[in-house]
Design a protein around this motif. Structure first.
Motif, mmCIF file in Angstrom:
data_model
loop_
_atom_site.group_PDB
_atom_site.id
_atom_site.type_symbol
_atom_site.label_atom_id
_atom_site.label_comp_id
_atom_site.label_asym_id
_atom_site.label_seq_id
_atom_site.Cartn_x
_atom_site.Cartn_y
_atom_site.Cartn_z
ATOM 1 N N LEU A 136 0.819 -1.354 0.053
ATOM 2 C CA LEU A 136 -0.136 0.181 0.196
ATOM 3 C C LEU A 136 0.731 1.215 0.015
ATOM 4 N N TYR B 224 -6.859 9.224 15.047
ATOM 5 C CA TYR B 224 -5.437 8.602 14.901
ATOM 6 C C TYR B 224 -4.916 8.649 13.560
ATOM 7 N N HIS B 225 -5.507 9.198 12.545
ATOM 8 C CA HIS B 225 -5.091 9.210 11.173
ATOM 9 C C HIS B 225 -5.178 7.873 10.727
ATOM 10 N N SER B 226 -6.039 7.183 11.144
ATOM 11 C CA SER B 226 -6.151 5.844 10.662
ATOM 12 C C SER B 226 -7.293 5.702 9.635
ATOM 13 N N PHE B 227 -7.202 4.540 8.885
ATOM 14 C CA PHE B 227 -8.221 4.337 7.558
ATOM 15 C C PHE B 227 -9.101 3.274 7.795
ATOM 16 N N TYR B 228 -10.381 3.477 8.483
ATOM 17 C CA TYR B 228 -11.320 2.492 8.745
ATOM 18 C C TYR B 228 -12.449 2.290 7.595
ATOM 19 N N TRP C 51 -13.090 2.435 3.824
ATOM 20 C CA TRP C 51 -12.446 2.449 2.366
ATOM 21 C C TRP C 51 -13.402 2.344 1.348
ATOM 22 N N TYR D 115 0.284 7.718 16.263
ATOM 23 C CA TYR D 115 -0.441 7.507 15.242
ATOM 24 C C TYR D 115 -0.091 6.376 14.486
ATOM 25 N N SER E 244 -1.318 2.633 12.934
ATOM 26 C CA SER E 244 -2.162 1.711 12.649
ATOM 27 C C SER E 244 -1.758 0.537 11.941
ATOM 28 N N TYR F 40 -3.137 -2.970 9.342
ATOM 29 C CA TYR F 40 -4.288 -3.355 8.510
ATOM 30 C C TYR F 40 -3.960 -4.623 8.103
ATOM 31 N N LEU G 137 -9.011 -2.308 8.894
ATOM 32 C CA LEU G 137 -8.483 -1.637 10.131
ATOM 33 C C LEU G 137 -8.517 -2.641 11.084
ATOM 34 N N TYR H 124 -5.616 0.949 15.908
ATOM 35 C CA TYR H 124 -5.337 2.541 15.690
ATOM 36 C C TYR H 124 -4.686 3.126 16.804
ATOM 37 N N ASN I 263 -5.064 0.475 20.230
ATOM 38 C CA ASN I 263 -6.623 0.326 20.128
ATOM 39 C C ASN I 263 -7.276 -0.423 19.089
ATOM 40 N N TYR J 130 -0.150 -4.584 6.866
ATOM 41 C CA TYR J 130 0.595 -3.587 6.814
ATOM 42 C C TYR J 130 0.497 -2.586 7.933
#
Lengths: 123, 110
Positions: free
Chosen positions: A45, A107-111, A113, B34, B36, B38, B48, B51, B55, B89
């Motif tokens: 990615l 938290y700048h996460s990508f849930y 998509w 920060y 995460s 995947y 996800l 995170y 968490n 990832y």
């Protein structure tokens, strides 16, 4: 329920242009940081870039490989995000995903998509 | 911005635990909490798992856990199952307001 649906992928020649769309539902793109992420065949990615909401100046940031060639924008009336790609190279061949950065869990996460759209750059 | 460093592959037997590392720099992994993680099945959207370093989103099994020490983050999967076999990832927000992903790790369940 948040949904993201990409479209616009296809085959384009090196040096050409293509515009990808990402239609959002269940939330407003004007309330989220919207990113594009890509995955080249057999590769990992890669974050492509992001646009912040108008309330944060609609600021954009881009990864180095695409800076100056790609532009991200939004349309409030369509509730959509766009990725305008120019001066395309064969190495831009990838599945392109749009994602809401930090929208659901921060938290700048990508849930959230989309399902992705394939772009092939080849002569 | 270079990709975060992950091992290309890890393996484990069903029921065992494995850990995947994700090494960055003081400008990304080491600077912010920060990070995460995947899970990505080819042809699908990434899911996800973790995170904010440690968490879990609602619905993600507690077999998945995350941690960080300095510039290295880790994902631990306990009680390995056959359907855990896929790609994983990490990602981190960076000092320059960008996001960087790791190169990915292929997990094989023996």
């Amino acid at each position: 329920e948040v949904q993201l649906v990409e479209s616009g992928g296809g085959l384009v020649k090196p040096g050409g242009s293509l515009r990808l769309s990402c239609a959002a539902s269940g939330f407003s793109v004007n309330n989220a940081w919207m990113s594009w992420v890509r995955q080249a065949p057999g590769k990992g990615l890669e974050w492509v870039g992001r646009i912040k909401p108008k309330t944060e100046g609609a600021t954009t940031e881009y990864a180095s490989p695409v800076k100056g060639r790609f532009t991200i924008s939004t349309d409030d009336s369509e509730n959509a995000v766009f990725l305008q790609m120019g001066s395309l190279k064969t190495e831009d061949t990838a599945v392109y995903f749009c994602a809401a950065e930090g929208y659901s869990y921060g938290y700048h996460s990508f849930y959230d998509w989309g399902q992705g759209t394939m772009v092939t750059v080849s002569s | 911005q270079s990709a975060l460093t992950q091992p290309a592959s890890v393996s484990g037997s069903p029921g065992q635990s494995i850990t995947i590392s994700c090494t960055g720099t003081s400008s990304d992994v080491g600077f912010y909490d920060y990070v995460s993680w995947y899970q990505h099945h080819p042809g699908k959207a990434p899911q996800l798992l973790i995170y904010g370093v440690s968490n879990r989103p609602s619905g993600v099994s507690d077999r998945f856990s995350g941690s960080k020490s300095g510039n290295t983050a880790s994902l631990t999967i306990s009680g390995l199952q056959a359907d855990d076999e896929t790609d994983y990832y990490c990602s981190s927000y960076t000092y320059s307001s960008r996001v960087v992903f790791g190169g990915g790790t292929r997990l094989t369940v023996l």
